[in-house]
Design an enzyme around this catalytic site. Structure first.
Site, PDB file in Angstrom:
ATOM      1  N   SER A 127      54.436  38.035  -3.906  1.00  0.00           N
ATOM      2  CA  SER A 127      53.228  37.321  -3.488  1.00  0.00           C
ATOM      3  C   SER A 127      52.751  37.857  -2.146  1.00  0.00           C
ATOM      4  O   SER A 127      53.561  38.263  -1.302  1.00  0.00           O
ATOM      5  CB  SER A 127      53.572  35.838  -3.352  1.00  0.00           C
ATOM      6  OG  SER A 127      52.549  35.160  -2.661  1.00  0.00           O
ATOM      7  N   TYR A 152      59.180  28.281  -0.581  1.00  0.00           N
ATOM      8  CA  TYR A 152      58.691  29.089  -1.704  1.00  0.00           C
ATOM      9  C   TYR A 152      58.379  30.514  -1.235  1.00  0.00           C
ATOM     10  O   TYR A 152      58.823  31.506  -1.817  1.00  0.00           O
ATOM     11  CB  TYR A 152      57.433  28.456  -2.339  1.00  0.00           C
ATOM     12  CG  TYR A 152      56.582  29.472  -3.048  1.00  0.00           C
ATOM     13  CD1 TYR A 152      56.939  29.937  -4.306  1.00  0.00           C
ATOM     14  CD2 TYR A 152      55.452  30.032  -2.437  1.00  0.00           C
ATOM     15  CE1 TYR A 152      56.188  30.926  -4.934  1.00  0.00           C
ATOM     16  CE2 TYR A 152      54.704  31.011  -3.053  1.00  0.00           C
ATOM     17  CZ  TYR A 152      55.078  31.451  -4.305  1.00  0.00           C
ATOM     18  OH  TYR A 152      54.347  32.432  -4.910  1.00  0.00           O
ATOM     19  N   LYS A 156      60.232  34.548  -1.931  1.00  0.00           N
ATOM     20  CA  LYS A 156      59.609  35.830  -2.308  1.00  0.00           C
ATOM     21  C   LYS A 156      60.007  36.921  -1.307  1.00  0.00           C
ATOM     22  O   LYS A 156      60.305  38.056  -1.680  1.00  0.00           O
ATOM     23  CB  LYS A 156      58.082  35.691  -2.374  1.00  0.00           C
ATOM     24  CG  LYS A 156      57.597  34.761  -3.474  1.00  0.00           C
ATOM     25  CD  LYS A 156      57.958  35.283  -4.860  1.00  0.00           C
ATOM     26  CE  LYS A 156      57.555  34.355  -5.975  1.00  0.00           C
ATOM     27  NZ  LYS A 156      58.109  34.725  -7.291  1.00  0.00           N
TER      28      LYS A 156
END
Ligand code: UD1
Length: 342
Positions: A127, A152, A156
């Site tokens: 991302s 979150y 990544k």
């Protein structure tokens, strides 16, 4: 002979669109999914669109035993496209361990199973959140990554670090990590899109649900950013363009020029503000959207848009669908959902 590709999280939003692209390009697809945020009806939709129902395995990739077993069954696969992950930013702030456990265990178990079964290629769903609050626009892949505001986002960033260490080791597995900007839109058939499970965090589903009367009002999080109209700028990209980028990444991995680890931005290179998105939506839907300006959302950055040069040069890929296509397909999908397409 068809090449067989494992798609983890293939019942999800970006995964299902990618499965369709792969089937349409004559790959054999097997989906591994735990159905924690998706449902099996998607397989019938994929069959309706492509004429082929992909093979499906329900598996929890957090379990190393279960992962080992399912990979053994499909050891004749050529590559893994690893979408399976949790993705709700707010939920990750409340439950960080769930995010680290799910997103990192599943990656580690998948890589280990690939190693054990000599499945040599891996595409990772990363991302643009790994860039944090970048200082230069457009963002190039060599911009520094930053610790994210959310667990979150950190999963990544950590996942990319794991992939770097892994590919630096004796591993003969080659990896492409794809850094998505803001995926929106839905398949042109109107059959596949993002299935909302809770109140959406992201702008586009929030807009369409407000327009459909499911939500009362869109809250615009801040209009005092240093941007053209004060609202944050993002690089929205059509999910089908994103799916096609996975196909190009796969072709590169399976071809002669494969490298141990490569990273690409997937965006259009165009930035739109929140107010521009609202105006564009109103133009497409033909009605005014109920919205109100409110306080900034913690963690939001003023501006993010991709440099698309590397993906164009190396993957021979660039996004081709317009903002109108993205918004029109999101809106058609929302209306189909409300008509009872479940
Ligand atoms: C968010 C996540 C990012 C994640 C990405 C994909 C944050 C801070 N970032 O990106 O980590 O990778 O989703 O899931 O959550 N907006 C509103 N009202 C809303 C919703 C959004 O004004 O109800 C605004 C936001 O302030 C932002 C823009 O719309 O300026 C886009 O928001 P969103 O769709 O959530 O994407 P990102 O914040 O870019």
């Amino acid at each position: 002979m068809q090449e067989k590709i494992i798609v983890t999280g293939g019942c999800g939003y970006i995964g299902s669109h990618t499965v369709i692209t792969l089937i349409n390009h004559n790959y054999e697809v097997v989906i591994f999914d735990d159905l924690s945020n998706s449902n099996l009806k998607i397989l019938d939709r994929i069959q309706k669109i492509t004429g082929i129902k992909p093979h499906f395995e329900q598996v929890d990739l957090k379990s190393s035993e279960a992962t080992h077993a399912v990979f053994k069954t499909h050891k004749d696969s050529k590559a893994v496209i690893h979408f399976a992950a949790h993705k709700a930013v707010a939920e990750s702030i409340h439950n960080p361990l769930m995010y680290y456990q799910n997103n990192l265990f599943s990656l580690i178990n998948t890589l280990k199973a690939q190693q054990d079964n000599s499945i040599k290629h891996h595409i990772f769903s990363s991302s643009a959140t790994v860039y944090g609050n970048p200082s230069q626009m457009p963002i190039t892949e060599d911009a520094p990554t930053q610790r994210s505001f959310s667990p979150y986002g950190n999963t990544k960033k950590m996942a990319e670090e794991i992939l770097e260490d892994f590919t630096n080791s004796q591993s003969d597995i080659s990896v492409i990590s794809l850094r998505y900007f803001n995926p929106i839109g839905a398949h042109e058939s109107g059959q596949i899109g993002e299935f909302p499970t809770a109140i959406p965090n992201n702008l586009m589903p929030y807009i369409t649900q407000t327009a459909a009367g499911v939500l009362e009002k869109l809250m615009v999080f801040g209009n005092d950013y240093p941007t053209k109209d004060g609202t944050p700028i993002r690089d929205y990209i059509h999910v089908v363009d994103l799916a096609e980028a996975h196909l190009k990444a796969l072709q590169r991995l399976l071809g002669p020029k494969s490298q141990p680890l490569e990273v690409f931005n997937l965006g259009t290179g165009n930035g739109y503000s929140v107010l521009e998105m609202i105006k564009a939506f109103e133009a497409v839907s033909g009605s005014l959207l109920n919205y109100e300006i409110t306080d900034r959302r913690p963690g939001d950055v003023p501006e993010m848009f991709a440099s698309t040069a590397l993906a164009k040069q190396v993957l021979n890929w660039e996004a081709s669908r317009s903002l109108h296509d993205m918004i029109q397909s999101s809106w058609t999908w929302e209306q189909n959902l409300r008509k009872g397409l479940k």
